[in-house]
Design a protein around this motif. Structure first.
Motif, PDB file in Angstrom:
ATOM      1  N   ASP A  28      -3.062   5.441   3.099  1.00 45.03           N
ATOM      2  CA  ASP A  28      -2.415   4.160   2.992  1.00 45.03           C
ATOM      3  C   ASP A  28      -0.900   4.465   3.012  1.00 45.03           C
ATOM      4  O   ASP A  28      -0.234   5.334   2.796  1.00 45.03           O
ATOM      5  CB  ASP A  28      -2.746   3.955   1.505  1.00 45.03           C
ATOM      6  N   PHE A  30       1.833   3.101   1.773  1.00 46.70           N
ATOM      7  CA  PHE A  30       2.450   2.986   0.675  1.00 46.70           C
ATOM      8  C   PHE A  30       2.267   4.432  -0.200  1.00 46.70           C
ATOM      9  O   PHE A  30       3.181   5.029  -0.847  1.00 46.70           O
ATOM     10  CB  PHE A  30       2.408   1.742  -0.230  1.00 46.70           C
ATOM     11  N   GLU A  31       1.181   4.907  -0.468  1.00 51.66           N
ATOM     12  CA  GLU A  31       0.565   5.869  -1.027  1.00 51.66           C
ATOM     13  C   GLU A  31       0.979   7.187  -0.358  1.00 51.66           C
ATOM     14  O   GLU A  31       1.193   8.035  -1.067  1.00 51.66           O
ATOM     15  CB  GLU A  31      -0.943   5.959  -1.248  1.00 51.66           C
ATOM     16  N   ALA A  32       1.438   6.964   1.007  1.00 49.89           N
ATOM     17  CA  ALA A  32       1.743   8.054   1.662  1.00 49.89           C
ATOM     18  C   ALA A  32       3.537   8.290   1.627  1.00 49.89           C
ATOM     19  O   ALA A  32       3.894   9.271   2.112  1.00 49.89           O
ATOM     20  CB  ALA A  32       1.280   8.010   3.232  1.00 49.89           C
ATOM     21  N   ASN A  35       7.778   2.617   1.693  1.00 47.68           N
ATOM     22  CA  ASN A  35       8.670   1.805   0.602  1.00 47.68           C
ATOM     23  C   ASN A  35       9.092   0.568   1.645  1.00 47.68           C
ATOM     24  O   ASN A  35       8.742   0.498   2.991  1.00 47.68           O
ATOM     25  CB  ASN A  35       9.742   2.513  -0.037  1.00 47.68           C
ATOM     26  N   ARG A  65      -3.744   0.414   5.091  1.00 48.75           N
ATOM     27  CA  ARG A  65      -4.375   1.895   5.447  1.00 48.75           C
ATOM     28  C   ARG A  65      -3.871   1.949   7.082  1.00 48.75           C
ATOM     29  O   ARG A  65      -3.785   1.146   7.741  1.00 48.75           O
ATOM     30  CB  ARG A  65      -5.648   1.949   5.223  1.00 48.75           C
TER      31      ARG A  65
END
Length: 86
Positions: A28, A30-32, A35, A65
């Protein structure tokens, strides 16, 4: 014409280039570590490579993703090509 896999590889490479911890198509954005600044960078690079509106911000924020980003880019460039031809 680019394939899904081609665009996935490109998205993954750009994510890694801008310093995200994305290591596969299931990562993902944003999870990675993505920003809003990273989002603007990938959007700008997608437009440079694939054309205007290749990756609208709404698409990136709705489906973030790597595989889904690639699907969005493909759909948008195919849609743009269809509107030019039609």
């Amino acid at each position: 014409m680019e394939t899904q896999e081609d665009v996935e590889r490109w998205v993954l490479a750009v994510c890694q280039e801008i310093g995200l911890r994305a290591d596969d198509v299931h990562a993902d954005f944003f999870e990675a570590g993505g920003n809003s600044l990273a989002a603007m960078r990938i959007i700008a690079q997608a437009e440079e490579k694939y054309g205007e509106d290749a990756l609208p911000p709404d698409d990136l924020f709705a489906r973030s993703r790597v595989r889904d980003i690639a699907k969005s880019i493909l759909a948008n460039i195919e849609s743009a090509a269809g509107s030019v031809e039609g």
